[in-house]
Structure formats: structure tokens, C-alpha cells
Design a protein around this motif. Structure first.
Motif, PDB file in Angstrom:
ATOM      1  N   LEU A  61       0.814  -1.215   0.000  1.00  0.00           N
ATOM      2  CA  LEU A  61       0.000   0.000   0.000  1.00  0.00           C
ATOM      3  C   LEU A  61       0.853   1.272   0.000  1.00  0.00           C
ATOM      4  O   LEU A  61       0.508   2.248  -0.656  1.00  0.00           O
ATOM      5  N   PHE A  85       1.033   6.083   2.076  1.00  0.00           N
ATOM      6  CA  PHE A  85      -0.353   5.684   1.874  1.00  0.00           C
ATOM      7  C   PHE A  85      -1.211   6.325   2.949  1.00  0.00           C
ATOM      8  O   PHE A  85      -0.909   6.226   4.137  1.00  0.00           O
ATOM      9  N   TRP A  87      -5.329   6.765   4.117  1.00  0.00           N
ATOM     10  CA  TRP A  87      -6.646   6.179   3.898  1.00  0.00           C
ATOM     11  C   TRP A  87      -7.652   6.918   4.761  1.00  0.00           C
ATOM     12  O   TRP A  87      -7.486   6.999   5.976  1.00  0.00           O
ATOM     13  N   LEU A  89     -11.776   7.191   5.620  1.00  0.00           N
ATOM     14  CA  LEU A  89     -13.084   6.549   5.482  1.00  0.00           C
ATOM     15  C   LEU A  89     -14.168   7.453   6.042  1.00  0.00           C
ATOM     16  O   LEU A  89     -13.969   8.094   7.072  1.00  0.00           O
TER      17      LEU A  89
END
Length: 167
Positions: A61, A85, A87, A89
Motif C-alpha cells: 500500500l 499511503f 486512507w 473513510l
């Protein structure tokens, strides 16, 4: 950011700087042998098979997915092929936000109420020890090892500035 080995590479580096031994199982030499000498560590050993799997997944990743190199192909530090990386959400797309927050609060209370092992003062949440240290260091400053100070003094001299602690 998290280490997936028995110890973070930074902890091994600090032990090397301080001239301390490390526990067998934290790292191995370039010849694949166990070592207690942090200066000989060529590979940080993963935290078991699941730690190894997690390390490979995170490496993918934060390396090849973003156009960088896998860790096993990086020549060393610093290098321009370092990948990252991030991320994000939106929890509300998966479950009602109020129910999520309530369950996380319940989880935190359950973890904090867990009886610690003998000889351990309490059970901490991930990142909590670092948060406590951060708060302490905001008040008292950051302790630096003499090796760090020497490197900072060298950098200051190269830049032609006076180290702030020497004023």
C-alpha cells in the motif's frame, strides 16, 4: 504509522546509539543469524506470521501502489522512491455514526477496565503512551541523547548558525 515487527527500527537504532543490546528475535544479521547487537541488524523481524503478512500488505500500500518501491528494493535512506499511503473513510457510509461512536466508547471503557498482567500498572490503548509522552514533552521539552546533540551541532556549524541551546 505503526511497526509490524517485534520492535520498530527506530527502537533498534536508539539501542545502537546508546550501545545497548537488544532482545534476540528483534532482528537478524545480513547472514540471517539472530543478534543482540543492534549495529548488526539488517532485517527487523516481523511479529510472527500475521505480523509478516500485515507488513507485506502495508508495504504494498505504501510503496508500489503509490509508484514507489517495495521495501526490499529500496537502497537505503534517504531515497526518492519512498512511498506513502493515506486512507480516509467516511464511517457514516458503513454504519450510523452515533452507533459507531457508542461502540467505540464502550470498547475504550472495556479495554481500560481490563485487569493488567502482574507487574504492569495498566492497560493502554494504542497510541496512548505516545500521547502521554507528547503532553509531558510539551511541558518539559524533548530529551536528546548526546549523539543527537552532536549531530545537530554539526548541522548548525555546516549551516553557519549557532545552536539555540548554546546561546
Amino acid at each position: 504509522d505503526m511497526a509490524t515487527g517485534w520492535a520498530a527500527a527506530g527502537r533498534i537504532g536508539v539501542a545502537r546509539m546508546r550501545g545497548e543490546k537488544i532482545p534476540v528475535g528483534w532482528g537478524m544479521t545480513k547472514d540471517g543469524e539472530d543478534t543482540e547487537d543492534p549495529a548488526e541488524v539488517a532485517v527487523v523481524l516481523p511479529m510472527g506470521p500475521k505480523g509478516y503478512g500485515l507488513a507485506v500488505a502495508m508495504d504494498i500500500l505504501s510503496g508500489p501502489l503509490g509508484g514507489g518501491l517495495a521495501s526490499c528494493h529500496k537502497p537505503g535512506r534517504p531515497n526518492p522512491d519512498q512511498g506513502h499511503f493515506f486512507w480516509a473513510l467516511d464511517v457514516a457510509h458503513f454504519t450510523p455514526l452515533d452507533a459507531f461512536k457508542a461502540e467505540i466508547d464502550r470498547q475504550v471503557r472495556t479495554i481500560r477496565a481490563t485487569r493488567p498482567r502482574r507487574g504492569v500498572d495498566r492497560v493502554y490503548l494504542p497510541g496512548e503512551i505516545e500521547w502521554i509522552k507528547h503532553q509531558e514533552r510539551l511541558k518539559t521539552g524533548i530529551p536528546l541523547h548526546r549523539v543527537h546533540l552532536a549531530e545537530l551541532e554539526k548541522a548548525a556549524a555546516e549551516l553557519g548558525v549557532e545552536a539555540f541551546w548554546k546561546k
